[in-house]
Structures are given as C-alpha cells and as structure tokens.
Design a protein around this motif. Structure first.
Motif: not given
Lengths: 191, 191
Positions: A22, A107-108, A110-111, B18-20, B22-23
DNA sequence: GCGGATATATACAATTTAGTATATACGTAT
DNA sequence: ATACGTATATACTAAATTGTATATATCCGC
C-alpha cells in the motif's frame, strides 16, 4: 515486447517487499522501472491486478525452487522431509531474502473477501498441501497433522525473520521440526 | 476529558485490524469515533503517534490478560508452560479476535528503521522474553531455545489464523508445543 | 448572568493516489 | 520514401491523503 512487463513485475515485487504494497504507488514503480504509467496499464488492468500477478509469480518461483531442490538432492521420500528445513534455511538466509510475499500481503489486506487476501490464503493452502504430500510420502503417522505443524513452524520462523533479520529463528524451527518429524515417524503403532 | 481519546484509540485499533493500517485514513477514524480531526490531533501528534499508541495499548492489554490468566489458574511454575497454549487458544478463538497487532504492523511497515516496525520488533522480543522466563521457571533444559520455538509456534499459528479464520492451527500448534515441552523437560541430563 | 478559556466544528491547503486522454515518436511493410 | 499501426511520453482529472487555520459552541469561576 514483454521485457518491460517482466521489468515492471520484478521492480514491483521488490518495492512491495521492501516498502510495503500500500505504501508503493504506481508512480514509484514506473519511475524505478524506467517506464511510464501508460505502459504499466497496457500490461496490467489495475494496480490490484499487478499485485496479484506479483504474488503469483513469487509463489510459483518459490515452490518451483523448493521442489526442484528437494527432488535433486534426495533419493528416498523420507529424506525429503528431513532436508526440507535445510532449504528453507538456505532460502531465508540468502542475502536477497525479503520475506514471504503472501504472509505480508494477507496482513496488508486483512479482509477475507479481498482478492489479494484470497490469493494469499490460497497460496498458504497450497503450500500446506505440498507439505501434506511430503509427509505422506515419508510415511508420517498423521500427514495432515504433521504438515500443518511444519507449516506453522516455517511461517512462524519466516515471520520472525521478517520482523528481525538474523534472528536465527529458522535454526530453532529446524530443531523443533526434527523432533516433531521423529515423533511422527517413530510412533507409527501408537495412538 | 479523555473519553474521546479512549474512543479514538479503540476505534483506530479496530479499524487497523479489520482494514489494515495504511488503508485506514484519519478521516475514517474520526467519522466512526464520532468526532473530528481537530480533536484527534489534539490528543495525538500525528497518525504515526496514534499507530504507536494503538500498538502499545494492544500489547499491554494482551500481556496483562495472558499473565493474569496464567497466574490465577496455575500453582506450580511448571504448570504455566502447559497451560500457555490453552489461553492462546482461548484468545484466538474468541469472536472478537482480529489477529496479533504487531505481526500485521511489521508487515505493513517492512523497513526496519521505521518507528512502527521498531516497536513491533520490540514487542515481539518482549513476548519472547516473557516465554523465556516461563520456560526457565518450569525448569526447561534450554529456556532460550524452547521459548523461541514456542514463540515461533504461537506466531505461526496466529498468522495461519489471520489468513484463514477457523483454520484450527492453534490446536495443532498446541500438540506440537506439548511434544517440544516434554522433550525439553524430560531430557534434562542429556546433551 | 457574564467574561474568558477550552474544546469542537467547518473549511481549507498541499500532496499523493489510481487511472486516462491526448499527443508524439518509432518501426515496418509496401 | 511513405503511410500506418504500435508504443511511449506529457499532461491531466478526480478523489483521497495528512495536517492546519479559522470560526463557533460550551463550560467554568465569579
């Protein structure tokens, strides 16, 4: 023609591993690869597509390298299981080792619905399946169980090495694996 | 006063998992927390500071929870090592389990110079040290070695569970740990 | 009830993001 | 040599990013 495509894949793979997925913009990728975004989007529909291809190539390269080494350097199937961690260690301690791609990717993203996460999970599953066959060929008492345990050791050791290079985790994982393998081969009659 | 601060920390922790990291933008965090960026930046100097605090709180909560449970439910030091994986399993199978924060964080910030990565590495080291003391108290032959092996098993199993919920990896890690622990306690005289 | 400090909300700025429309260079077949 | 198709470069859009300047509400002592 596709030399630029290969270059983009290679550069993206390197940048994803060293800076994170990301955190790596397509502008950076094309700048390092010495090309432009227009070319990148000629070869890849989107950044996500590029990520998926990088992951696929990385996984294919790794599994090919590993199984080739296992087949070349061993005769009996039972040997392969013993030598497995030698090659894992060789791979991890190589100077250009940057981690296991699908571990970081999951890990980047996770969804579990995310395509990148799904591919990571699929690759993890394939690797475990590879170990199941290795354990079965070696005559393990419970191949599924041993394979999952070995995969946990391998991924855990690699994780440790990602957090801190030179942690030596693989050496300890190798010792643990030896004990587990012996235990699974010795006690065939038990339980 | 600090109720909003706590709320921001809690929401950020949840969204990061849950989303990371950086996101997840700060706009999203303040929207979910029901506040504004101005308040967030009143309490946290930067997003990186917020990330670091989230990690610290998460790690503190986890280690407190784990050592409390170990102390409450065991009498002899040797029992603690045996019960360790029971609590890890309880933690992982809890419905609100979202993964081990510092594992994910280190993957999102691979650069070892990065403050977030450094904190992750430090927390990993602390956790391993915690296991070393556990192993030493239990009378392991080589506490450092056993602790590192157990940490590899734990982090590997958690990694597997992050990739695929319900993989049951912890159960297999537990079996492996039992073998390794017995091996380390039995053969006191050997080697 | 009122003045002053503090916390919050709105609006904004500067960068960076992924992705694209247009223009230009280049190689090839005739 | 010329016309055509392909690959590349420049420039741009729209949205999202972190962080801040300014305006407004709220709460306190008196």
């Amino acid at each position: 023609m596709s030399v630029l495509r290969e270059k983009i894949l290679h550069v993206a793979s390197d940048l994803f591993q060293t800076r994170g997925i990301n955190s790596t913009g397509v502008d950076t990728i094309v700048a390092v690869a010495g090309t432009t975004k227009m070319t990148l989007y000629k070869y890849f529909r989107s950044k996500e597509d590029l990520i998926l291809e990088v992951l696929q190539k990385g996984h294919a390269d790794f599994t090919t390298w590993l199984s080739n080494n296992l087949n070349k350097n061993t005769k009996k199937p039972s040997e392969r299981l013993q030598k497995l961690f030698d090659f894992i260690e060789e791979w991890v301690t190589a100077p250009d080792f940057r981690g296991m791609a699908f571990l970081k990717a999951s890990a980047e993203f996770p969804n579990e619905e995310n395509p990148v996460h799904r591919l990571s999970a699929e690759q993890s599953r394939q690797f475990r399946q590879f170990l199941v066959e290795l354990a079965a060929d070696a005559g393990a008492r419970d191949p599924d169980s041993l394979a999952l345990q070995l995969s946990i050791l391998i991924e855990g050791a690699i994780q440790a090495e990602q957090i801190k290079r030179g942690s030596g985790a693989v050496k300890y994982a190798k010792k643990a694996a030896k004990i587990l393998i012996e235990n699974s081969l010795e006690t065939q009659a038990a339980a």
